[in-house]
Scaffold this motif. Structure first.
Motif, PDB file in Angstrom:
ATOM      1  N   GLN A 122      -2.182   1.823  11.230  1.00  0.00           N
ATOM      2  CA  GLN A 122      -0.999   2.417  10.604  1.00  0.00           C
ATOM      3  C   GLN A 122      -0.761   1.937   9.176  1.00  0.00           C
ATOM      4  O   GLN A 122       0.077   2.494   8.472  1.00  0.00           O
ATOM      5  N   SER A 123      -1.450   0.880   8.746  1.00  0.00           N
ATOM      6  CA  SER A 123      -1.270   0.455   7.352  1.00  0.00           C
ATOM      7  C   SER A 123      -2.199   1.287   6.462  1.00  0.00           C
ATOM      8  O   SER A 123      -3.360   1.515   6.792  1.00  0.00           O
ATOM      9  N   LEU A 125      -4.870  -9.777  11.084  1.00  0.00           N
ATOM     10  CA  LEU A 125      -4.276  -8.792  10.168  1.00  0.00           C
ATOM     11  C   LEU A 125      -5.330  -8.236   9.218  1.00  0.00           C
ATOM     12  O   LEU A 125      -6.235  -8.968   8.795  1.00  0.00           O
ATOM     13  N   PRO A 126      -5.222  -6.950   8.862  1.00  0.00           N
ATOM     14  CA  PRO A 126      -6.143  -6.403   7.858  1.00  0.00           C
ATOM     15  C   PRO A 126      -5.885  -7.050   6.496  1.00  0.00           C
ATOM     16  O   PRO A 126      -4.804  -7.606   6.266  1.00  0.00           O
ATOM     17  N   ALA A 127      -6.881  -6.967   5.615  1.00  0.00           N
ATOM     18  CA  ALA A 127      -6.808  -7.694   4.342  1.00  0.00           C
ATOM     19  C   ALA A 127      -5.612  -7.278   3.497  1.00  0.00           C
ATOM     20  O   ALA A 127      -5.098  -8.068   2.699  1.00  0.00           O
ATOM     21  N   ASN A 128      -5.156  -6.026   3.657  1.00  0.00           N
ATOM     22  CA  ASN A 128      -4.056  -5.566   2.794  1.00  0.00           C
ATOM     23  C   ASN A 128      -2.676  -5.850   3.397  1.00  0.00           C
ATOM     24  O   ASN A 128      -1.663  -5.450   2.847  1.00  0.00           O
ATOM     25  N   VAL A 129      -2.626  -6.531   4.555  1.00  0.00           N
ATOM     26  CA  VAL A 129      -1.340  -6.968   5.121  1.00  0.00           C
ATOM     27  C   VAL A 129      -1.316  -8.489   5.048  1.00  0.00           C
ATOM     28  O   VAL A 129      -2.107  -9.168   5.701  1.00  0.00           O
ATOM     29  N   PRO A 134      -4.664   1.873   3.682  1.00  0.00           N
ATOM     30  CA  PRO A 134      -5.591   0.971   2.981  1.00  0.00           C
ATOM     31  C   PRO A 134      -5.379   0.935   1.468  1.00  0.00           C
ATOM     32  O   PRO A 134      -5.810  -0.010   0.801  1.00  0.00           O
ATOM     33  N   ARG A 135      -4.690   1.944   0.917  1.00  0.00           N
ATOM     34  CA  ARG A 135      -4.444   1.942  -0.538  1.00  0.00           C
ATOM     35  C   ARG A 135      -3.207   1.119  -0.901  1.00  0.00           C
ATOM     36  O   ARG A 135      -2.942   0.852  -2.063  1.00  0.00           O
ATOM     37  N   GLU A 136      -2.437   0.735   0.110  1.00  0.00           N
ATOM     38  CA  GLU A 136      -1.197  -0.020  -0.125  1.00  0.00           C
ATOM     39  C   GLU A 136      -1.426  -1.508   0.122  1.00  0.00           C
ATOM     40  O   GLU A 136      -2.250  -1.883   0.951  1.00  0.00           O
ATOM     41  N   ALA A 137      -0.660  -2.352  -0.607  1.00  0.00           N
ATOM     42  CA  ALA A 137      -0.633  -3.787  -0.298  1.00  0.00           C
ATOM     43  C   ALA A 137       0.695  -4.081   0.382  1.00  0.00           C
ATOM     44  O   ALA A 137       1.749  -3.805  -0.168  1.00  0.00           O
ATOM     45  N   TYR A 138       0.599  -4.577   1.619  1.00  0.00           N
ATOM     46  CA  TYR A 138       1.816  -4.899   2.365  1.00  0.00           C
ATOM     47  C   TYR A 138       2.000  -6.416   2.322  1.00  0.00           C
ATOM     48  O   TYR A 138       1.150  -7.150   2.837  1.00  0.00           O
ATOM     49  N   GLN A 139       3.072  -6.854   1.708  1.00  0.00           N
ATOM     50  CA  GLN A 139       3.319  -8.293   1.659  1.00  0.00           C
ATOM     51  C   GLN A 139       4.692  -8.564   2.255  1.00  0.00           C
ATOM     52  O   GLN A 139       5.695  -8.043   1.764  1.00  0.00           O
ATOM     53  N   ILE A 184      -2.890  -7.682  24.519  1.00  0.00           N
ATOM     54  CA  ILE A 184      -1.785  -7.020  23.803  1.00  0.00           C
ATOM     55  C   ILE A 184      -1.825  -7.373  22.316  1.00  0.00           C
ATOM     56  O   ILE A 184      -1.595  -6.524  21.453  1.00  0.00           O
ATOM     57  N   ALA A 185      -2.157  -8.632  22.022  1.00  0.00           N
ATOM     58  CA  ALA A 185      -2.249  -9.045  20.611  1.00  0.00           C
ATOM     59  C   ALA A 185      -3.299  -8.219  19.878  1.00  0.00           C
ATOM     60  O   ALA A 185      -3.072  -7.750  18.746  1.00  0.00           O
ATOM     61  N   GLN A 186      -4.443  -8.033  20.541  1.00  0.00           N
ATOM     62  CA  GLN A 186      -5.509  -7.248  19.899  1.00  0.00           C
ATOM     63  C   GLN A 186      -5.071  -5.790  19.729  1.00  0.00           C
ATOM     64  O   GLN A 186      -5.398  -5.140  18.730  1.00  0.00           O
ATOM     65  N   GLY A 187      -4.308  -5.288  20.711  1.00  0.00           N
ATOM     66  CA  GLY A 187      -3.803  -3.919  20.613  1.00  0.00           C
ATOM     67  C   GLY A 187      -2.844  -3.765  19.447  1.00  0.00           C
ATOM     68  O   GLY A 187      -2.910  -2.781  18.690  1.00  0.00           O
ATOM     69  N   LEU A 188      -1.966  -4.753  19.266  1.00  0.00           N
ATOM     70  CA  LEU A 188      -1.035  -4.703  18.130  1.00  0.00           C
ATOM     71  C   LEU A 188      -1.797  -4.823  16.809  1.00  0.00           C
ATOM     72  O   LEU A 188      -1.455  -4.156  15.824  1.00  0.00           O
ATOM     73  N   ALA A 189      -2.840  -5.653  16.810  1.00  0.00           N
ATOM     74  CA  ALA A 189      -3.647  -5.797  15.592  1.00  0.00           C
ATOM     75  C   ALA A 189      -4.289  -4.462  15.221  1.00  0.00           C
ATOM     76  O   ALA A 189      -4.319  -4.068  14.046  1.00  0.00           O
ATOM     77  N   ARG A 190      -4.795  -3.752  16.242  1.00  0.00           N
ATOM     78  CA  ARG A 190      -5.408  -2.434  15.972  1.00  0.00           C
ATOM     79  C   ARG A 190      -4.364  -1.459  15.434  1.00  0.00           C
ATOM     80  O   ARG A 190      -4.627  -0.701  14.501  1.00  0.00           O
TER      81      ARG A 190
END
Lengths: 379, 346
Positions: free
Chosen positions: A23-24, A52-56, A26-31, A12-18
């Motif tokens: 859904q994030s 988490l992806p690099a921009n989150v 890639p042009r946005e920075a989510y902090q 489930i963790a991997q599913g949420l990570a995907r």
């Protein structure tokens, strides 16, 4: 463990990570800032940053009641404990918190002060009953989570007429601190994306509910998701924040619905409001003086106030200027970028608020995450 | 005339300063309580030392002091712990422990019945392990100058030729084996601590491991590089020690690390990490990859190793980190404990 293992499921963790990655934008920075030290601890303990992806990116907030206790209050407690007639009852994680001169309650105990580590306020009552000729002082600390237990202690002490028991009150309140962070000059200067949303406190919210955060969301236009401390709780909360940012929404959402309601725990809140008033101001280590952010005993219970009983005086002490806690708490710097980190400042020799408790950003980073800054060769 | 009446009233008596004075009372305590519990030919000679035969190979010697609180806990007491702990320190060299000394510092007022119970369990632990307590010492200190009872034990054992276990022998690629579930002793002790009493079925894992070690040595020979018993500081401290001594790192799989459900639950409740909790009947072995499977099979066939498991590997790492792949798919390190592990407030 029922209701624990289910929230650590790898699939489930991997599913949420995907889902977060998908859904994030890639042009946005989510902090996002997790206010709670328990969340910071969980992020590092489970290595959630790796999912988490690099921009989150997570920014580690000030939310550990031990971290935010100013050195002056520790100095006051040490002075109190050194009085021959006093038995000071404290929670274990206060033992190593440094005062202004680097001393601690652990050191005071080793030098002969009568300091007892307790696990509940009822322990302090028992100690006071067993030692009627001692001045037993309970060092109360914590957010809205632990304040009800302290209130109950005072109510019982009043009913039993325990004249030897008193309270050194250091309870602090969460929404004013969040307001202070959002309202800081730095926040306004860096623009709306510096902190795009908050993971709100879990245990605190079981008491106060989600309602108090609605005003903050309205005033500052940042989403807040109340989340539990398990890895899946946090991953789901991050996904909920990403969705709110994408939708341009700023609402209070409740991921931790198995424990938190909008109204919270009415009985616990009443216990607190029966015994305590809000202090005009209270100093937080790392944040400075925050208005309406602390609790004090009501007049009817003032005879239980150790600060009055022992004529204790608070002297404001400036934080170490070399310490970058302020910048770290705002997400402007990573722990490793502080020049004190790992040299002068370690969990054994903490200097700044972020290193003081194991849940502080620097302590959690040191304990669980510092390998990220080194290139480790696999065999 | 009451000259024949024994003055060592074990049922109702307490240790007093006369029991450490060197006089008749002390002799009576030693012969009536300790010798009776430990009984062997060396003690029976009543000398201040013991002469003993030396086996083949090299000798191994270790010493340790036991100051545990509380003195009695589920699964043992300070006495059995002092015997098992010192046997294990000798055994971790791959050696066969044979002789122990035991030194007692007793606080005035300590109940003789408790002292007998502790001495009896030491005797039982030693006999069960085929080890002899052949010399000792007794001191009594005034009330308030000791926490009931402190025991110090020294152990001597013999090491077969050709065996040389040491941390610097570890190599990248070696496997990390543990003999069973972690943290049982730490939780058993905490469950009886003043102010922290909680209900648990968990018993201390206190046990003598030399027999398990012998089985492992037979299966792995010189492919066994290092063995340690992860006592204070737990697995995290032990692997950090080995990492620094061997100038390597470790990479472990969190899912593989055995922790009983009740131990994990107690840790959740108190905010503790089972990797930092003490163990008194478990060992960790760093083993060459080509013998790891054989050693693991041998461990599993032994009653003290039936839960043995391979939890990860040694890796080249100039920073000597003990890394853990977490169950949800991230990574973290397991660091030394900073000071004592203290419960969090929320």
């Amino acid at each position: 463990m029922k209701y624990v293992e289910e929230f650590r499921d790898r699939t489930i963790a991997q599913g949420l990570a995907r889902a977060i990655a998908d859904q994030s934008d890639p042009r946005e920075a989510y902090q996002f800032m997790e206010f709670c030290g328990g969340h910071t601890h969980a992020i590092f303990r489970y290595g959630l940053e790796d999912l988490l992806p690099a921009n989150v990116r997570m920014i580690h907030g000030p939310g550990c009641p031990v971290c935010v206790l100013p050195a002056s209050r520790i100095d006051m407690a040490i002075e109190l404990a050194n009085r021959p007639e006093v038995t000071l009852c404290i929670y274990g994680d206060l033992m190593r918190v440094p005062g202004s001169q680097g001393q601690s309650l652990l050191r005071a105990k080793s030098l002969g002060a009568d300091i007892r580590m307790v696990y509940s306020t009822l322990d302090a009552i028992r100690i006071a009953e067993q030692a009627p000729n001692r001045e037993v002082v309970f060092f109360a600390i914590g957010f809205e989570t632990t304040a009800p237990a302290t209130a109950v202690m005072i109510r019982i002490a009043a009913r039993k007429r325990l004249k030897g028991l008193s309270l050194f009150c250091n309870h602090v309140l969460t929404p004013p601190a969040m307001h202070s962070i959002l309202d800081s000059v730095d926040m306004r200067d860096v623009g709306p994306h510096e902190i795009g949303g908050f993971i709100g406190p879990a245990h605190v919210s079981t008491i106060i509910g989600t309602q108090p955060y609605e005003l903050l969301v309205e005033e500052f236009g940042r989403p807040i998701v109340i989340a539990g401390f398990e890895p899946l709780d946090m991953m789901q909360a991050i996904l909920m924040l990403v969705r709110q940012v994408n939708d341009g929404r700023h609402e209070v959402e409740n991921q931790y619905s198995r424990a938190v309601t909008r109204a919270g725990n009415r009985r616990a809140r009443e216990e607190v409001s029966d015994i305590f008033d809000v202090r005009d101001q209270f100093e937080w280590r790392g944040l400075g003086v925050v208005p309406n952010s602390g609790l004090m005993l009501k007049k009817a219970y003032a005879h239980f106030d150790a600060e009055a009983r022992f004529a204790m005086h608070e002297v404001r002490i400036a934080d170490n200027p070399a310490c970058d806690c302020g910048a770290i708490l705002r997400g402007a710097k990573k722990p490793v970028e502080c020049e004190l980190f790992g040299d002068a400042c370690t969990p054994r020799t903490p200097i700044g608020s972020c290193m003081v408790s194991s849940e502080g950003a620097c302590a959690a980073y040191w304990r669980y995450g510092r390998h990220r800054d080194y290139q480790v060769r696999a065999s | 005339m009451r000259v024949n009446k024994p003055t060592l009233d074990i049922e109702n008596g307490c240790v007093d300063l006369s029991h450490g004075s060197g006089g008749r009372d002390m002799a009576q305590l030693i012969s009536g309580l300790f010798h009776r519990a430990f009984g062997n030919e060396w003690l029976a000679r009543c000398n201040d030392q013991a002469a003993f035969d030396v086996g083949a190979g090299r000798m191994v010697m270790t010493t340790d002091a036991y100051v545990v609180s509380p003195l009695f806990f589920p699964g043992g007491n300070i006495g059995s712990l002092a015997v098992h702990g010192t046997i294990n320190d000798v055994a971790m060299a791959g050696a066969r422990p044979q002789y122990l000394s035991a030194s007692f510092i007793i606080e005035e007022g300590f109940r003789l019945l408790d002292l007998k119970s502790i001495a009896d369990s030491m005797g039982e632990a030693a006999r069960g392990a085929g080890v002899y307590i052949i010399t000792g010492d007794t001191k009594v200190v005034e009330r308030g100058k000791a926490d009931g009872l402190f025991i110090s034990t020294t152990g001597i054992g013999f090491l077969a030729d050709g065996l040389d276990l040491s941390a610097e022998k570890a190599r990248a690629g070696d496997r990390v084996l543990v003999s069973g579930s972690l943290g049982d002793h730490g939780v058993a002790i905490m469950s009886r601590r003043q102010n922290l009493a909680f209900q648990t079925q968990i018993m201390s894992d206190s046990a003598a491991l030399h027999d398990l070690v012998a089985v492992m040595v037979r299966a792995g020979g010189s492919g066994i590089r290092v063995m340690r018993d992860p006592t204070r500081g737990g697995l995290a401290a032990t692997l950090n020690e080995i990492a620094h001594q061997s100038r390597l790192g470790f990479r472990l799989q969190e899912n593989a690390i055995p922790v009983k459900l009740e131990v994990a639950a107690a840790c959740e409740l108190l905010g503790l990490d089972p990797l930092h909790l003490a163990n008194e009947g478990k060992l960790v072995a760093i083993v060459a990859p080509d013998v790891a499977e054989a050693v693991l099979v041998a461990m599993k066939a032994h009653r003290l190793g039936y839960d043995a498991v391979d939890i990860g590997e040694a890796i080249a790492d100039d920073h000597h980190f003990v890394q853990i792949a977490t169950r949800v798919g991230g990574a973290r390190i397991a660091d030394w404990l900073s000071g004592e592990q203290l419960p969090r407030i929320c």
